[in-house]
Design a protein around this motif. Structure first.
Motif, PDB file in Angstrom:
ATOM      1  N   MET A  52       0.810  -1.213   0.000  1.00 39.19           N
ATOM      2  CA  MET A  52       0.000   0.000   0.000  1.00 39.19           C
ATOM      3  C   MET A  52       0.848   1.270   0.000  1.00 39.19           C
ATOM      4  O   MET A  52       0.364   2.340  -0.356  1.00 39.19           O
ATOM      5  CB  MET A  52      -0.941  -0.003   1.210  1.00 39.19           C
ATOM      6  N   PHE A  85      -5.315  -2.251   4.390  1.00 38.72           N
ATOM      7  CA  PHE A  85      -4.148  -1.916   3.579  1.00 38.72           C
ATOM      8  C   PHE A  85      -2.888  -2.355   4.314  1.00 38.72           C
ATOM      9  O   PHE A  85      -2.685  -1.977   5.476  1.00 38.72           O
ATOM     10  CB  PHE A  85      -4.091  -0.409   3.317  1.00 38.72           C
ATOM     11  N   LEU A 135      -4.966   1.275  -6.920  1.00 41.46           N
ATOM     12  CA  LEU A 135      -6.268   1.927  -7.043  1.00 41.46           C
ATOM     13  C   LEU A 135      -7.211   1.105  -7.927  1.00 41.46           C
ATOM     14  O   LEU A 135      -8.411   1.031  -7.662  1.00 41.46           O
ATOM     15  CB  LEU A 135      -6.103   3.337  -7.610  1.00 41.46           C
ATOM     16  N   LEU A 193      -8.345  -1.774  -5.765  1.00 42.15           N
ATOM     17  CA  LEU A 193      -9.281  -1.249  -4.774  1.00 42.15           C
ATOM     18  C   LEU A 193     -10.640  -0.975  -5.409  1.00 42.15           C
ATOM     19  O   LEU A 193     -11.683  -1.321  -4.837  1.00 42.15           O
ATOM     20  CB  LEU A 193      -8.708   0.023  -4.149  1.00 42.15           C
ATOM     21  N   TYR A 211      -6.084   6.795  -1.747  1.00 41.87           N
ATOM     22  CA  TYR A 211      -7.026   5.751  -1.338  1.00 41.87           C
ATOM     23  C   TYR A 211      -8.245   6.374  -0.656  1.00 41.87           C
ATOM     24  O   TYR A 211      -9.383   5.942  -0.868  1.00 41.87           O
ATOM     25  CB  TYR A 211      -6.369   4.767  -0.364  1.00 41.87           C
TER      26      TYR A 211
END
Length: 284
Positions: free
Chosen positions: A78, A108, A88, A91, A134
């Protein structure tokens, strides 16, 4: 103090049990929370998070059993700025595939590598920049982030106070930390450290496990982690009570890691859960 509603099962505690049966299993014990994973069957793979069930089917099973998804574990690396685009994207995939499950948090984890040549300052700067990115994405989905410091010697973020600093410097309001008793032990977070350096207001989740061998601290790895036991060399129960007594009001999730647990059937998982909960409630 430690009511049944405050416990949570990480799927690493029941790796051989399908997701739908895991949800029913925890509900039968009065547990209301589970943690999903993208690495239950090997290397991280987001397509495995829902056990190949549709989101709608998972939602139905959760609702039928009154169980909530506390987290998805995890976005790794992360704090590598050169991986921000890939992270990203991963995620976003996690968030999209669970958008109707009322997911609360995504975990993370930092880099683990002896070959990471960045300075401590550069690592911090990269982590801070990434957390800002994030945070913005998570807010679009109304999901929060949890940074999990890893106590391994090759981890780029080992201590809870380092995580607190990164959150502060990033200026985000939707991130907290995971307090993992295994990683507290590896990083040698003492009672004095906890009292003087750890702010419980930053803790968003506690992970519990036990180690029952005589390995040196530096040689322990995830395969040494089991459900709670009276012979635990880390004294996870003591750590949990310290956190509780300092004012923590959140969940305690059981996160063993040993591959031995792949041999556990549903009854063995239930027995281990009941035993572990009673040990925490009893204290030491």
């Amino acid at each position: 103090m430690f009511s049944i509603e405050r416990f949570c099962l990480n799927r690493k505690a029941a790796p051989a049990i399908s997701l739908d049966k895991t949800i029913s299993l925890v509900a039968s014990l009065g547990i209301k929370n589970i943690e999903l994973r993208n690495d239950l069957y090997g290397i991280p793979d987001n397509s495995s998070i829902l056990d190949k069930m549709s989101e709608l089917d998972v939602k139905r099973v959760l609702e039928d059993n009154d169980v909530s998804v506390e987290t998805i574990n995890a976005v790794g690396n992360m704090d590598r700025r050169d991986m921000i685009d890939d992270n990203l994207a991963s995620l976003t995939e996690m968030l999209d595939m669970t958008k109707d499950l009322q997911l609360k948090n995504i975990i993370f984890c930092p880099v683990r590598s002896k070959d990471d040549v960045r300075s401590a300052r550069q690592r911090q700067e990269d982590a801070i920049a990434n957390i800002k990115d994030y945070s913005q994405l998570l807010k679009k989905y109304n999901v929060n982030g949890l940074i999990e410091p890893l106590g391994f010697e090759d981890s780029t973020l080992r201590f809870p106070w380092e995580g607190q600093f990164i959150i502060d410097q990033a200026g985000v309001d939707n991130f907290k930390l995971v307090a993992d008793t295994f990683h507290y032990y590896l990083a040698n977070v003492t009672d004095d450290d906890f009292d003087n350096k750890v702010d419980v207001a930053y803790i968003g989740l506690v992970h519990l496990s036990s180690v029952m061998n005589n390995k040196s601290r530096r040689y322990l790895d995830d395969q040494d982690r089991y459900m709670l036991d009276e012979a635990d060399i880390m004294n996870s129960i003591h750590i949990a009570h310290n956190i509780e007594n300092a004012g923590y009001h959140g969940l305690y999730a059981f996160e063993p890691f040993s591959d031995d647990l792949k041999q556990y059937d549903e009854q063995r998982v239930k027995d281990e859960l009941v035993k572990s909960i009673k040990l925490v409630q009893k204290g030491k």
